[in-house]
Design an enzyme around this catalytic site. Structure first.
Site, short mmCIF file in Angstrom:
data_model
loop_
_atom_site.label_atom_id
_atom_site.label_comp_id
_atom_site.label_asym_id
_atom_site.label_seq_id
_atom_site.Cartn_x
_atom_site.Cartn_y
_atom_site.Cartn_z
CB SER A 32 -1.00 -0.06 1.09
OG SER A 32 -1.48 1.08 1.22
CE1 TYR B 218 -6.30 3.93 -0.66
CE2 TYR B 218 -4.43 4.09 0.70
CZ TYR B 218 -5.68 3.62 0.09
OH TYR B 218 -6.25 2.42 1.08
CB THR C 34 -7.47 2.59 -4.66
OG1 THR C 34 -6.45 1.26 -4.17
CG2 THR C 34 -8.49 2.36 -3.87
CG HIS D 294 -11.40 1.00 0.63
ND1 HIS D 294 -10.59 1.59 -0.46
CD2 HIS D 294 -10.48 1.01 1.58
CE1 HIS D 294 -9.44 2.04 -0.26
NE2 HIS D 294 -9.32 1.87 1.10
CE LYS E 259 -8.04 -3.07 -2.92
NZ LYS E 259 -9.03 -2.15 -2.29
#
Length: 397
Positions: free
Chosen positions: A117, A140, A166, A286, A262
């Site tokens: 992440s 992100y 994402t 999520h 995603k």
């Protein structure tokens, strides 16, 4: 009704992901555990992700030779030891030091990808050095565009196989457990949570000795919040709500390898991603952490699979706790699943040993499910194995 077994006192005594969850809950302060475990608002989506698996029952084939059943699969033309990947989970080192590295190594040992992440607590470079396995980087979308592109360039230079964008987090969800616990990002000690920390001396001593973990890939990005109650969520305030299809097309043009998107739950969005040239889609909400009331991922999966029509792989996350869950997702058309809390609970319960244990449990359960269903491989998990559970209608009185 199944009674709740006693809490295990060691990773070795854990026989399910739920056992690992109970062990993690025992050793972590409440604010940390709730940050991992909780969802948005009433947590209805969090619960529905699990409930959706319970609405499907398996109708196994009999008299099939499964003596040599295999869990092997493939993705992007490369072999997988299991039809799974470790999905992106942030702030792992708050649960266990070096947790990102432990999970990356455990994933490599099982022949599956590990996703780092952008809010991970190990750097892109450290994970690339620590693991010889397949690595994906989840980015992100940040308001600071220069910082966003620099992260992606770092993942490219480190040789990550895939970039995961994402798209279901234009703003942070309202996670009320975090508010009550005064949990914020960056993490800070308050009068309220200090008492809870005192009840967990081992965890607290490590924090005092080694310091508060940091988000290594976000160093230099302003994340500070005045308090957890002064914003909708302390997680998500640096993300860019203006990110759109044109910006995603720019990512596609600039990223040279596999691009995974995603956070999809609709067929029309899935068809558009096929046209954009994406390489895979993850059906995800999520983990119920953002929009409460969103459709369960397993319920959304068939629409996305139908829209894609085999033109690219469809993965799924959300609520996976058992090998049977993986089998049901594959029977409904998923190529593989992403593991989130399941492996997070493992590494939070016992570090490297817990990370391996979580994957060992899921591998054993999945192989056993294949054999009991009369499927010699994941490719044998087809829709005819499923029956939708009948729920009698309520009668008026």
């Amino acid at each position: 009704m199944r009674s709740c077994p006693p809490r295990p006192f060691s990773v070795a005594a854990c026989y399910s992901i739920d056992d690992l969850r109970r062990l993690a809950r025992h050793r972590l302060p409440r604010s940390i555990f709730d940050f991992y475990d909780g969802g948005a608002e009433d947590e209805s989506t969090l619960q529905e992700n699990r409930a959706a698996f319970g609405r499907h029952r398996l109708a196994p084939r009999a008299l099939v030779d499964v003596a040599a059943a295999s869990t092997a699969a493939s993705l992007f033309g490369q072999p997988l030891g299991l039809p799974m990947a470790v999905g992106p989970t942030g702030a792992l080192a708050f649960g266990w030091r070096d947790a990102d590295l432990h999970l990356a190594r455990a994933a490599a040992s099982h022949g599956i990808p590990f996703t780092l992440s952008s809010s991970g607590t190990a750097s892109i470079e450290a994970v690339a050095k620590a693991s010889s396995g397949r690595l994906w980087f989840q980015a992100y979308v940040l308001r600071n565009r220069d910082f966003f592109w620099k992260m992606i360039e770092r993942a490219d230079h480190a040789g990550f196989e895939a970039l995961v964008i994402t798209v279901d987090l234009p703003v942070g969800g309202k996670r009320e457990r975090d508010f009550h616990n005064q949990f914020s990002v960056p993490f800070r000690i308050t009068r309220r949570n200090a008492l809870d920390f005192a009840r967990h001396p081992r965890w607290t001593l490590d924090l005092l000795r080694r310091g508060i973990p940091v988000f290594e890939n976000l160093r230099g990005l302003e994340l500070a919040a005045l308090s957890a109650t002064e914003i909708a969520s302390s997680v998500g305030r640096s993300y860019d709500p203006a990110f759109d299809w044109d910006r995603l097309a720019e990512v596609r043009a600039r990223w040279p390898r596999k691009l995974i998107v995603k956070g999809i739950s609709r067929g029309d969005d899935a068809r558009r991603l096929v046209g954009l040239g994406c390489d895979a889609i993850v059906v995800s909400n999520h983990g119920g952490r953002q929009l409460d009331g969103a459709v369960a991922t397993l319920d959304a999966l068939p629409e996305v699979v139908q829209a894609v029509a085999g033109r690219l792989p469809v993965l799924l996350d959300g609520g996976i706790r058992r090998g049977t869950d993986v089998a049901k997702a594959l029977a409904l058309g998923a190529t593989a699943v992403l593991l989130g809390r399941a492996t997070l609970f493992g590494v939070a319960a016992g570090g490297a040993a817990g990370a391996m244990k979580a994957l060992d449990i899921l591998r054993d359960e999945f192989l056993r499910t294949l054999q009991l269903c009369g499927a010699a491989s994941p490719q044998g998990l087809t829709a005819d194995l499923l029956r939708h559970r009948f729920t009698p209608k309520e009668t008026s009185t």
